[in-house]
Motif scaffolding. Structure first.
Motif, PDB file in Angstrom:
ATOM      1  N   LEU A   6       0.824  -1.206   0.000  1.00  0.00           N
ATOM      2  CA  LEU A   6       0.000   0.000   0.000  1.00  0.00           C
ATOM      3  C   LEU A   6       0.864   1.264   0.000  1.00  0.00           C
ATOM      4  N   ASN A   7       1.862   1.289   0.862  1.00  0.00           N
ATOM      5  CA  ASN A   7       2.690   2.484   0.951  1.00  0.00           C
ATOM      6  C   ASN A   7       3.591   2.655  -0.265  1.00  0.00           C
ATOM      7  N   SER A   8       4.071   1.558  -0.808  1.00  0.00           N
ATOM      8  CA  SER A   8       4.874   1.645  -2.036  1.00  0.00           C
ATOM      9  C   SER A   8       4.023   2.166  -3.196  1.00  0.00           C
ATOM     10  N   LEU A   9       2.788   1.677  -3.287  1.00  0.00           N
ATOM     11  CA  LEU A   9       1.884   2.153  -4.344  1.00  0.00           C
ATOM     12  C   LEU A   9       1.549   3.627  -4.137  1.00  0.00           C
ATOM     13  N   ALA A  10       1.318   4.036  -2.891  1.00  0.00           N
ATOM     14  CA  ALA A  10       1.024   5.448  -2.609  1.00  0.00           C
ATOM     15  C   ALA A  10       2.193   6.342  -3.025  1.00  0.00           C
ATOM     16  N   ALA A  11       3.420   5.928  -2.701  1.00  0.00           N
ATOM     17  CA  ALA A  11       4.600   6.706  -3.088  1.00  0.00           C
ATOM     18  C   ALA A  11       4.704   6.819  -4.604  1.00  0.00           C
ATOM     19  N   ALA A  12       4.435   5.709  -5.305  1.00  0.00           N
ATOM     20  CA  ALA A  12       4.494   5.724  -6.773  1.00  0.00           C
ATOM     21  C   ALA A  12       3.441   6.660  -7.356  1.00  0.00           C
ATOM     22  N   LEU A  13       2.237   6.626  -6.788  1.00  0.00           N
ATOM     23  CA  LEU A  13       1.164   7.508  -7.278  1.00  0.00           C
ATOM     24  C   LEU A  13       1.499   8.974  -7.026  1.00  0.00           C
ATOM     25  N   TYR A  14       2.060   9.280  -5.870  1.00  0.00           N
ATOM     26  CA  TYR A  14       2.479  10.657  -5.589  1.00  0.00           C
ATOM     27  C   TYR A  14       3.528  11.119  -6.601  1.00  0.00           C
ATOM     28  N   LEU A  15       4.478  10.246  -6.902  1.00  0.00           N
ATOM     29  CA  LEU A  15       5.529  10.617  -7.845  1.00  0.00           C
ATOM     30  C   LEU A  15       4.971  10.815  -9.250  1.00  0.00           C
ATOM     31  N   LEU A  16       4.036   9.973  -9.662  1.00  0.00           N
ATOM     32  CA  LEU A  16       3.427  10.121 -10.985  1.00  0.00           C
ATOM     33  C   LEU A  16       2.644  11.433 -11.089  1.00  0.00           C
ATOM     34  N   ALA A  17       1.844  11.721 -10.058  1.00  0.00           N
ATOM     35  CA  ALA A  17       1.090  12.976 -10.065  1.00  0.00           C
ATOM     36  C   ALA A  17       2.041  14.166 -10.025  1.00  0.00           C
ATOM     37  N   GLN A  29       2.047  25.472 -18.816  1.00  0.00           N
ATOM     38  CA  GLN A  29       0.612  25.268 -18.969  1.00  0.00           C
ATOM     39  C   GLN A  29      -0.047  25.028 -17.622  1.00  0.00           C
ATOM     40  N   GLU A  30      -1.315  25.400 -17.534  1.00  0.00           N
ATOM     41  CA  GLU A  30      -2.104  25.060 -16.349  1.00  0.00           C
ATOM     42  C   GLU A  30      -2.427  23.574 -16.384  1.00  0.00           C
ATOM     43  N   PRO A  31      -2.274  22.864 -15.266  1.00  0.00           N
ATOM     44  CA  PRO A  31      -2.643  21.442 -15.269  1.00  0.00           C
ATOM     45  C   PRO A  31      -4.151  21.269 -15.385  1.00  0.00           C
ATOM     46  N   ARG A  32      -4.564  20.159 -15.944  1.00  0.00           N
ATOM     47  CA  ARG A  32      -5.985  19.841 -15.946  1.00  0.00           C
ATOM     48  C   ARG A  32      -6.357  19.390 -14.537  1.00  0.00           C
ATOM     49  N   ARG A  33      -7.077  20.257 -13.858  1.00  0.00           N
ATOM     50  CA  ARG A  33      -7.288  20.026 -12.436  1.00  0.00           C
ATOM     51  C   ARG A  33      -8.033  18.730 -12.162  1.00  0.00           C
ATOM     52  N   GLN A  34      -8.973  18.375 -13.028  1.00  0.00           N
ATOM     53  CA  GLN A  34      -9.721  17.149 -12.763  1.00  0.00           C
ATOM     54  C   GLN A  34      -8.816  15.936 -12.780  1.00  0.00           C
ATOM     55  N   TYR A  35      -7.816  15.919 -13.667  1.00  0.00           N
ATOM     56  CA  TYR A  35      -6.868  14.807 -13.705  1.00  0.00           C
ATOM     57  C   TYR A  35      -5.955  14.827 -12.482  1.00  0.00           C
ATOM     58  N   LEU A  36      -5.441  16.029 -12.163  1.00  0.00           N
ATOM     59  CA  LEU A  36      -4.550  16.156 -11.010  1.00  0.00           C
ATOM     60  C   LEU A  36      -5.260  15.770  -9.718  1.00  0.00           C
ATOM     61  N   PHE A  37      -6.459  16.312  -9.525  1.00  0.00           N
ATOM     62  CA  PHE A  37      -7.188  16.047  -8.288  1.00  0.00           C
ATOM     63  C   PHE A  37      -7.580  14.569  -8.183  1.00  0.00           C
ATOM     64  N   ALA A  38      -7.942  13.962  -9.309  1.00  0.00           N
ATOM     65  CA  ALA A  38      -8.294  12.541  -9.291  1.00  0.00           C
ATOM     66  C   ALA A  38      -7.082  11.690  -8.913  1.00  0.00           C
ATOM     67  N   ALA A  39      -5.920  12.022  -9.477  1.00  0.00           N
ATOM     68  CA  ALA A  39      -4.705  11.269  -9.165  1.00  0.00           C
ATOM     69  C   ALA A  39      -4.324  11.416  -7.698  1.00  0.00           C
ATOM     70  N   VAL A  40      -4.406  12.646  -7.183  1.00  0.00           N
ATOM     71  CA  VAL A  40      -4.069  12.876  -5.777  1.00  0.00           C
ATOM     72  C   VAL A  40      -5.077  12.183  -4.861  1.00  0.00           C
ATOM     73  N   ALA A  41      -6.346  12.189  -5.241  1.00  0.00           N
ATOM     74  CA  ALA A  41      -7.378  11.537  -4.427  1.00  0.00           C
ATOM     75  C   ALA A  41      -7.125  10.034  -4.326  1.00  0.00           C
ATOM     76  N   VAL A  42      -6.759   9.405  -5.449  1.00  0.00           N
ATOM     77  CA  VAL A  42      -6.458   7.969  -5.422  1.00  0.00           C
ATOM     78  C   VAL A  42      -5.221   7.701  -4.564  1.00  0.00           C
ATOM     79  N   ALA A  43      -4.196   8.550  -4.718  1.00  0.00           N
ATOM     80  CA  ALA A  43      -2.984   8.401  -3.902  1.00  0.00           C
ATOM     81  C   ALA A  43      -3.308   8.552  -2.417  1.00  0.00           C
ATOM     82  N   LEU A  44      -4.178   9.497  -2.091  1.00  0.00           N
ATOM     83  CA  LEU A  44      -4.565   9.702  -0.695  1.00  0.00           C
ATOM     84  C   LEU A  44      -5.326   8.499  -0.142  1.00  0.00           C
ATOM     85  N   LEU A  45      -6.180   7.920  -0.948  1.00  0.00           N
ATOM     86  CA  LEU A  45      -6.928   6.743  -0.503  1.00  0.00           C
ATOM     87  C   LEU A  45      -5.974   5.599  -0.171  1.00  0.00           C
ATOM     88  N   VAL A  46      -5.054   5.326  -1.082  1.00  0.00           N
ATOM     89  CA  VAL A  46      -4.095   4.246  -0.856  1.00  0.00           C
ATOM     90  C   VAL A  46      -3.183   4.576   0.316  1.00  0.00           C
TER      91      VAL A  46
END
Length: 266
Positions: A6-17, A29-46
């Protein structure tokens, strides 16, 4: 094994985002917030599942140096994500995401540190208020650093490029003081709850934390008074914010570092 995955996956998701956000900044460029927020939300869940499995140990709470660092990053990211839905705070993810990945991985390497404790309602309220205060004031400090960079760019006549991705200077300062007020209130409640619920805040193992916390509270109080009465802003506000943060981190992490990672070895 589940905790490790779980923690290894969370670290990987944080790095990808974080890599996606860094790429948008690089190309201006401005990031697409819906993509950024979705990625961070999944990382936070894990991350939340991973840090819960680390902190909860046989019906006790383990708040060792590395594990509480991971927990703080989880709370900080959660607050920034929720706040970013209404306010332009998503730029704080630029430093937060890679730091969060480091914090999560460090919690895996330092799993042996700390001592499990049993929390009653009184102590739990003090701990939760402390975590909330540290999280809000850490976010305020990151905002202050971003504001310092923006000030530097504008004063050296670089109003274009990456700095144009940030909100106006007045908005950035307003956000800083909103965060400072929220953090100061939480810190005040945390200190008061400590005096009410803990037997002796000036006991040998707590005196460092108490003194530095009170000193940080004074620094933040003077800063907020200076803002209200004298109109402090710019580098003056930034320096006071950073000074208070240094004292606050010495209060918690400095004392835990000495007690758990240095004295425990002797």
């Amino acid at each position: 094994m589940t905790t490790l995955l779980l923690n290894s996956l969370a670290a990987a998701l944080y790095l990808l985002a974080g890599a996606y956000l860094a790429w948008t900044v690089r190309v201006g460029q401005e990031p697409r917030r819906q993509y950024l927020f979705a990625a961070v939300a999944v990382a936070l869940l894990v991350h939340g599942l991973g840090v819960f499995s680390q902190v909860m140990v046989d019906n006790t709470v383990e708040l060792g140096f590395f594990r509480v660092s991971s927990l703080l990053f989880w709370v900080i990211n959660l607050i920034v994500l929720a706040s970013s839905l209404r306010k332009p705070l998503h730029n704080l993810f630029i430093p937060l995401l890679p730091l969060s990945a480091v914090g999560v991985l460090a919690s895996l390497l330092g799993q042996g540190a700390g001592h499990p404790i049993v929390l009653d309602y009184a102590l739990a309220s003090h701990v939760l208020l402390s975590i909330l205060a540290y999280s809000l004031l850490t976010i305020a400090t990151l905002q202050a650093l971003l504001l310092a960079w923006q000030n530097h760019q504008l004063k050296h006549r670089h109003p274009t490029g990456r700095v144009r991705l940030l909100p106006p200077l007045q908005t950035m300062e307003a956000l800083l003081f909103e965060l400072l007020w929220a953090g100061h209130i939480a810190l005040t409640l945390s200190i008061l709850s400590g005096f009410v619920f803990l037997d002796d805040l000036f006991a040998q193992h707590l005196v460092h934390k108490t003194v530095f916390s009170l000193a940080a509270w004074v620094i933040y109080s003077v800063l907020l008074w200076g803002r209200h009465q004298l109109g402090w802003r710019g580098y003056t506000a930034i320096r006071w914010t950073l000074g208070g943060f240094v004292l606050l981190m010495l209060a918690y992490f400095g004392s835990k570092l000495v007690l758990e990672l240095i004295l425990d070895r002797y």
